[in-house]
Design a protein around this motif. Sequence first.
Motif, mmCIF file in Angstrom:
data_model
loop_
_atom_site.group_PDB
_atom_site.id
_atom_site.type_symbol
_atom_site.label_atom_id
_atom_site.label_comp_id
_atom_site.label_asym_id
_atom_site.label_seq_id
_atom_site.Cartn_x
_atom_site.Cartn_y
_atom_site.Cartn_z
ATOM 1 N N THR A 57 0.913 -1.246 0.012
ATOM 2 C CA THR A 57 0.080 0.180 0.111
ATOM 3 C C THR A 57 0.876 1.186 0.071
ATOM 4 O OG1 THR A 57 0.036 0.096 2.308
ATOM 5 C CG2 THR A 57 -1.830 -1.117 1.259
ATOM 6 N N GLY A 58 2.109 1.162 0.320
ATOM 7 C CA GLY A 58 3.171 2.274 0.567
ATOM 8 C C GLY A 58 2.778 3.068 1.767
ATOM 9 N N LYS A 59 1.941 2.498 2.788
ATOM 10 C CA LYS A 59 1.700 2.991 3.990
ATOM 11 C C LYS A 59 1.711 1.820 5.160
ATOM 12 C CE LYS A 59 -1.977 4.868 2.209
ATOM 13 N NZ LYS A 59 -3.484 5.378 2.087
ATOM 14 N N SER A 60 2.220 2.189 6.183
ATOM 15 C CA SER A 60 2.259 1.130 7.369
ATOM 16 C C SER A 60 0.745 0.701 7.839
ATOM 17 C CB SER A 60 2.954 1.634 8.543
ATOM 18 O OG SER A 60 2.374 2.861 9.208
ATOM 19 N N VAL A 61 0.809 -0.141 8.897
ATOM 20 C CA VAL A 61 -0.823 -0.287 9.236
ATOM 21 C C VAL A 61 -1.303 0.823 10.184
ATOM 22 C CG1 VAL A 61 -2.038 -1.884 10.895
ATOM 23 C CG2 VAL A 61 -0.381 -3.004 9.258
ATOM 24 N N THR A 62 -0.365 1.570 10.939
ATOM 25 C CA THR A 62 -0.703 2.435 11.805
ATOM 26 C C THR A 62 -1.193 3.670 11.047
ATOM 27 O OG1 THR A 62 1.756 2.821 12.222
ATOM 28 C CG2 THR A 62 0.445 1.700 13.857
ATOM 29 N N ASP A 63 -0.307 3.945 9.774
ATOM 30 C CA ASP A 63 -0.632 5.161 9.106
ATOM 31 C C ASP A 63 -2.038 4.672 8.577
ATOM 32 O OD1 ASP A 63 1.859 6.280 9.636
ATOM 33 O OD2 ASP A 63 2.839 5.590 7.630
ATOM 34 N N ILE A 64 -2.362 3.686 8.016
ATOM 35 C CA ILE A 64 -3.782 3.606 7.605
ATOM 36 C C ILE A 64 -4.795 3.512 8.562
ATOM 37 C CG2 ILE A 64 -5.255 1.407 6.449
ATOM 38 C CD1 ILE A 64 -2.700 0.593 5.322
ATOM 39 N N LEU A 65 -4.609 3.144 9.686
ATOM 40 C CA LEU A 65 -5.473 3.457 11.080
ATOM 41 C C LEU A 65 -5.606 4.733 11.417
ATOM 42 C CD1 LEU A 65 -4.406 0.198 13.124
ATOM 43 C CD2 LEU A 65 -6.445 0.437 11.639
ATOM 44 N N ASP A 66 -4.385 5.490 11.242
ATOM 45 C CA ASP A 66 -4.583 7.044 11.476
ATOM 46 C C ASP A 66 -5.699 7.423 10.478
ATOM 47 O OD1 ASP A 66 -3.112 7.030 13.622
ATOM 48 O OD2 ASP A 66 -1.237 7.454 12.626
ATOM 49 N N GLU A 67 -5.656 7.233 9.050
ATOM 50 C CA GLU A 67 -6.148 7.940 8.160
ATOM 51 C C GLU A 67 -7.591 7.547 8.580
ATOM 52 O OE1 GLU A 67 -5.032 6.659 4.324
ATOM 53 O OE2 GLU A 67 -3.137 7.779 4.231
ATOM 54 N N HIS A 68 -8.170 6.386 8.771
ATOM 55 C CA HIS A 68 -9.427 6.027 8.986
ATOM 56 C C HIS A 68 -9.760 6.283 10.423
ATOM 57 C CE1 HIS A 68 -9.635 4.545 4.805
ATOM 58 N NE2 HIS A 68 -8.451 3.863 4.903
ATOM 59 N N GLU A 69 -8.994 6.962 11.095
ATOM 60 C CA GLU A 69 -9.432 7.249 12.545
ATOM 61 C C GLU A 69 -9.926 5.959 13.320
ATOM 62 O OE1 GLU A 69 -12.359 10.415 12.331
ATOM 63 O OE2 GLU A 69 -10.865 11.911 11.334
ATOM 64 N N ALA A 70 -9.188 5.027 13.148
ATOM 65 C CA ALA A 70 -9.461 3.522 14.030
ATOM 66 C C ALA A 70 -8.201 3.340 14.668
ATOM 67 C CB ALA A 70 -9.601 2.381 12.866
ATOM 68 N N THR A 71 -7.568 4.361 15.099
ATOM 69 C CA THR A 71 -6.286 3.935 16.095
ATOM 70 C C THR A 71 -6.841 3.762 17.269
ATOM 71 O OG1 THR A 71 -6.099 6.105 16.503
ATOM 72 C CG2 THR A 71 -4.639 5.266 14.874
ATOM 73 N N PRO A 72 -6.188 2.956 18.202
ATOM 74 C CA PRO A 72 -6.494 2.488 19.664
ATOM 75 C C PRO A 72 -6.286 3.753 20.331
ATOM 76 C CG PRO A 72 -4.412 1.221 18.886
ATOM 77 C CD PRO A 72 -5.206 1.811 17.645
ATOM 78 N N GLU A 73 -6.802 3.878 21.469
ATOM 79 C CA GLU A 73 -6.748 4.827 22.464
ATOM 80 C C GLU A 73 -5.442 4.739 23.199
ATOM 81 O OE1 GLU A 73 -8.806 3.861 26.706
ATOM 82 O OE2 GLU A 73 -9.953 3.745 25.098
ATOM 83 N N LEU A 74 -4.730 3.554 23.355
ATOM 84 C CA LEU A 74 -3.362 3.462 23.812
ATOM 85 C C LEU A 74 -2.485 3.047 22.742
ATOM 86 C CD1 LEU A 74 -3.521 2.429 27.572
ATOM 87 C CD2 LEU A 74 -2.808 4.623 26.826
#
Length: 155
Positions: free
Chosen positions: A71-88
């Motif tokens: 994808t050209g992005k890391s898993v955490t970058d993808i989650l940041d984009e879709h606002e699905a990051t865990p709270e911690l």
Amino acid sequence: MARMHTRRRGSSGSDRPAADDPPEWSDVDADDVEARVVELAEQGYDPSQIGMKLRDEGVTGTPVPDVTLATGKSVTDILDEHEATPELPEDLRNLMTRAIRLREHVQENPQDHQNKRSLQNTESKVRRLVTYYRGDEIAPDFTYSYDVAKELLED
């Protein structure tokens, strides 16, 4: 890499092969991979678990050996984009879980000096990580304590 709280040397292991392009056998569309990453995050998987599930199960049956190459992005970058990051952050949560487990063990077994030292080391690592993440990933006034960690991880 030297260990933080021991005199031992770091452990050696195999490195991933350097690659610029995903392998030919894994021709999954980047949008499909991103959708699957978000779907797995909503099911409660951590970023590292998401990477392993994509490696093992893949998207529509085709394994994804490396999300960044696909994808050209890391898993955490993808989650940041879709606002699905865990709270911690995952590493902080795992260390807090370990500290809680150790503290409960030490309270039941006060004579266990080895685990008492392990608890001190783990809590030291937690405090270091809290300092690192403070203001960016976690609240600026966050301070670690057993009670706070217990309350955060009750979910």
